[in-house]
Scaffold this motif. Structure first.
Motif, PDB file in Angstrom:
ATOM      1  N   ARG A 153     -10.826  17.307  -7.679  1.00 51.25           N
ATOM      2  CA  ARG A 153     -11.339  18.658  -7.929  1.00 51.25           C
ATOM      3  C   ARG A 153     -10.877  19.196  -9.275  1.00 51.25           C
ATOM      4  N   GLN A 154      -9.754  18.672  -9.784  1.00 44.80           N
ATOM      5  CA  GLN A 154      -9.238  19.099 -11.084  1.00 44.80           C
ATOM      6  C   GLN A 154      -9.833  18.279 -12.231  1.00 44.80           C
ATOM      7  N   GLY A 155     -10.749  17.356 -11.918  1.00 42.28           N
ATOM      8  CA  GLY A 155     -11.417  16.571 -12.954  1.00 42.28           C
ATOM      9  C   GLY A 155     -10.804  15.201 -13.215  1.00 42.28           C
ATOM     10  N   TRP A 156      -9.862  14.798 -12.396  1.00 42.86           N
ATOM     11  CA  TRP A 156      -9.241  13.482 -12.541  1.00 42.86           C
ATOM     12  C   TRP A 156     -10.112  12.435 -11.858  1.00 42.86           C
ATOM     13  N   ASP A 157     -10.041  11.183 -12.364  1.00 46.31           N
ATOM     14  CA  ASP A 157     -10.822  10.076 -11.808  1.00 46.31           C
ATOM     15  C   ASP A 157      -9.899   8.964 -11.320  1.00 46.31           C
ATOM     16  N   LEU A 158     -10.313   8.310 -10.250  1.00 46.88           N
ATOM     17  CA  LEU A 158      -9.622   7.099  -9.815  1.00 46.88           C
ATOM     18  C   LEU A 158      -9.825   6.037 -10.880  1.00 46.88           C
ATOM     19  N   SER A 159      -8.740   5.376 -11.280  1.00 48.50           N
ATOM     20  CA  SER A 159      -8.874   4.361 -12.321  1.00 48.50           C
ATOM     21  C   SER A 159      -8.378   2.990 -11.895  1.00 48.50           C
ATOM     22  N   ALA A 160      -7.545   2.920 -10.842  1.00 44.02           N
ATOM     23  CA  ALA A 160      -7.047   1.598 -10.417  1.00 44.02           C
ATOM     24  C   ALA A 160      -6.481   1.669  -9.007  1.00 44.02           C
ATOM     25  N   LEU A 161      -6.582   0.543  -8.344  1.00 39.69           N
ATOM     26  CA  LEU A 161      -5.933   0.326  -7.054  1.00 39.69           C
ATOM     27  C   LEU A 161      -4.902  -0.772  -7.278  1.00 39.69           C
ATOM     28  N   HIS A 162      -3.666  -0.478  -6.965  1.00 41.61           N
ATOM     29  CA  HIS A 162      -2.593  -1.456  -7.092  1.00 41.61           C
ATOM     30  C   HIS A 162      -2.179  -1.862  -5.679  1.00 41.61           C
ATOM     31  N   LYS A 163      -2.795  -2.942  -5.211  1.00 42.66           N
ATOM     32  CA  LYS A 163      -2.595  -3.394  -3.831  1.00 42.66           C
ATOM     33  C   LYS A 163      -1.144  -3.797  -3.590  1.00 42.66           C
ATOM     34  N   ASN A 164      -0.650  -3.333  -2.450  1.00 41.52           N
ATOM     35  CA  ASN A 164       0.698  -3.647  -1.965  1.00 41.52           C
ATOM     36  C   ASN A 164       1.817  -3.231  -2.919  1.00 41.52           C
ATOM     37  N   ALA A 165       1.529  -2.355  -3.860  1.00 43.67           N
ATOM     38  CA  ALA A 165       2.554  -1.916  -4.812  1.00 43.67           C
ATOM     39  C   ALA A 165       3.662  -1.121  -4.131  1.00 43.67           C
ATOM     40  N   VAL A 166       3.345  -0.411  -3.061  1.00 42.03           N
ATOM     41  CA  VAL A 166       4.376   0.368  -2.377  1.00 42.03           C
ATOM     42  C   VAL A 166       5.343  -0.559  -1.650  1.00 42.03           C
ATOM     43  N   THR A 167       4.836  -1.665  -1.179  1.00 45.21           N
ATOM     44  CA  THR A 167       5.714  -2.666  -0.570  1.00 45.21           C
ATOM     45  C   THR A 167       6.768  -3.097  -1.587  1.00 45.21           C
ATOM     46  N   GLU A 168       6.362  -3.313  -2.828  1.00 42.62           N
ATOM     47  CA  GLU A 168       7.292  -3.667  -3.897  1.00 42.62           C
ATOM     48  C   GLU A 168       8.194  -2.482  -4.264  1.00 42.62           C
ATOM     49  N   ALA A 169       7.628  -1.276  -4.259  1.00 44.10           N
ATOM     50  CA  ALA A 169       8.394  -0.083  -4.621  1.00 44.10           C
ATOM     51  C   ALA A 169       9.547   0.160  -3.654  1.00 44.10           C
ATOM     52  N   ARG A 170       9.375  -0.229  -2.405  1.00 48.23           N
ATOM     53  CA  ARG A 170      10.452  -0.044  -1.423  1.00 48.23           C
ATOM     54  C   ARG A 170      11.706  -0.843  -1.781  1.00 48.23           C
ATOM     55  N   LYS A 171      11.570  -1.860  -2.613  1.00 47.14           N
ATOM     56  CA  LYS A 171      12.748  -2.605  -3.075  1.00 47.14           C
ATOM     57  C   LYS A 171      13.602  -1.726  -3.987  1.00 47.14           C
ATOM     58  N   LEU A 172      12.971  -0.790  -4.703  1.00 45.65           N
ATOM     59  CA  LEU A 172      13.678   0.139  -5.582  1.00 45.65           C
ATOM     60  C   LEU A 172      14.058   1.428  -4.865  1.00 45.65           C
ATOM     61  N   LYS A 173      13.237   1.823  -3.892  1.00 47.28           N
ATOM     62  CA  LYS A 173      13.465   3.065  -3.145  1.00 47.28           C
ATOM     63  C   LYS A 173      13.176   2.793  -1.658  1.00 47.28           C
ATOM     64  N   PRO A 174      14.165   2.287  -0.948  1.00 42.30           N
ATOM     65  CA  PRO A 174      13.953   1.893   0.450  1.00 42.30           C
ATOM     66  C   PRO A 174      13.560   3.043   1.377  1.00 42.30           C
ATOM     67  N   GLU A 175      13.829   4.283   0.992  1.00 40.76           N
ATOM     68  CA  GLU A 175      13.516   5.422   1.861  1.00 40.76           C
ATOM     69  C   GLU A 175      12.029   5.787   1.887  1.00 40.76           C
ATOM     70  N   ILE A 176      11.193   5.081   1.140  1.00 35.46           N
ATOM     71  CA  ILE A 176       9.747   5.338   1.223  1.00 35.46           C
ATOM     72  C   ILE A 176       9.307   5.008   2.647  1.00 35.46           C
ATOM     73  N   PRO A 177       8.690   5.972   3.328  1.00 37.15           N
ATOM     74  CA  PRO A 177       8.295   5.718   4.721  1.00 37.15           C
ATOM     75  C   PRO A 177       7.202   4.657   4.835  1.00 37.15           C
ATOM     76  N   ARG A 178       7.099   4.071   5.991  1.00 37.70           N
ATOM     77  CA  ARG A 178       6.078   3.040   6.247  1.00 37.70           C
ATOM     78  C   ARG A 178       4.719   3.661   6.553  1.00 37.70           C
ATOM     79  N   THR A 179       4.716   4.865   7.115  1.00 39.20           N
ATOM     80  CA  THR A 179       3.455   5.558   7.396  1.00 39.20           C
ATOM     81  C   THR A 179       3.525   6.956   6.808  1.00 39.20           C
ATOM     82  N   GLY A 180       2.344   7.495   6.506  1.00 34.88           N
ATOM     83  CA  GLY A 180       2.289   8.802   5.879  1.00 34.88           C
ATOM     84  C   GLY A 180       1.314   9.717   6.581  1.00 34.88           C
ATOM     85  N   GLU A 181       0.573  10.469   5.766  1.00 37.71           N
ATOM     86  CA  GLU A 181      -0.384  11.433   6.300  1.00 37.71           C
ATOM     87  C   GLU A 181      -1.322  10.778   7.298  1.00 37.71           C
ATOM     88  N   ASN A 182      -1.586  11.472   8.362  1.00 42.16           N
ATOM     89  CA  ASN A 182      -2.511  11.023   9.407  1.00 42.16           C
ATOM     90  C   ASN A 182      -2.140   9.653   9.957  1.00 42.16           C
TER      91      ASN A 182
END
Length: 157
Positions: free
Chosen positions: A112-141
């Motif tokens: 709504r602010q005029g931003w566009d989707l530009s990329a999907l980085h598959k499984n990147a959060v799985t990798e991010a949890r190695k740096l920040k283990p407190e990232i939850p496994r499930t989120g909204e809904n």
């Protein structure tokens, strides 16, 4: 009434740490494999009645500005607009940010602010949890959090 938008300063650090921890689990944020301490980044604070109610932090590299964090009910558009203007004044050509695949509210807001989707980085959060283990496994809904979605806002001269 529009909030007052002012630069983030070192005197905001304790408040920002509390806000970021409530919103992101800690002041640390991972995007594209980089761990950021958002309390050390530049940004803007939204104030209502002289009380801080929202925060945006960013990181400028060359001609790109990454929005690292944004939080605050009802003030996001003001914070984002201030950051876009600042990035433009700094000679940036592109703003970008990362959100997770579960964050449907953010996807709606940014588009709504005029931003566009530009990329999907598959499984990147799985990798991010190695740096920040407190990232939850499930989120909204109750959606499993697995992927980073990159959005961009291009600045034209």
């Amino acid at each position: 009434m529009a909030p007052l938008i002012r630069p983030y300063t070192p005197t905001d650090t304790d408040w920002a740490k509390t806000l970021l921890t409530a919103h992101f689990g800690s002041p640390k944020v991972v995007s594209r494999g980089t761990l950021h301490d958002a309390t050390t980044l530049p940004g803007f604070v939204a104030e209502a009645d002289k009380t801080p109610v929202g925060l945006i932090t960013y990181n400028i590299t060359d001609t790109q500005c990454e929005v690292v964090t944004i939080t605050g009910p009802g003030v996001g558009a003001y914070l984002l607009a201030a950051t876009v203007e600042h990035a433009r004044n700094q000679g940036c050509h592109r703003l970008w940010l990362i959100t997770t695949n579960d964050n449907t509210h953010a996807l709606t807001f940014y588009q709504r602010q005029g931003w566009d989707l530009s990329a999907l980085h598959k499984n990147a959060v799985t990798e991010a949890r190695k740096l920040k283990p407190e990232i939850p496994r499930t989120g909204e809904n109750n959606i499993p959090i697995r992927h980073e979605l990159e959005l961009e806002f291009l600045l034209h001269s």
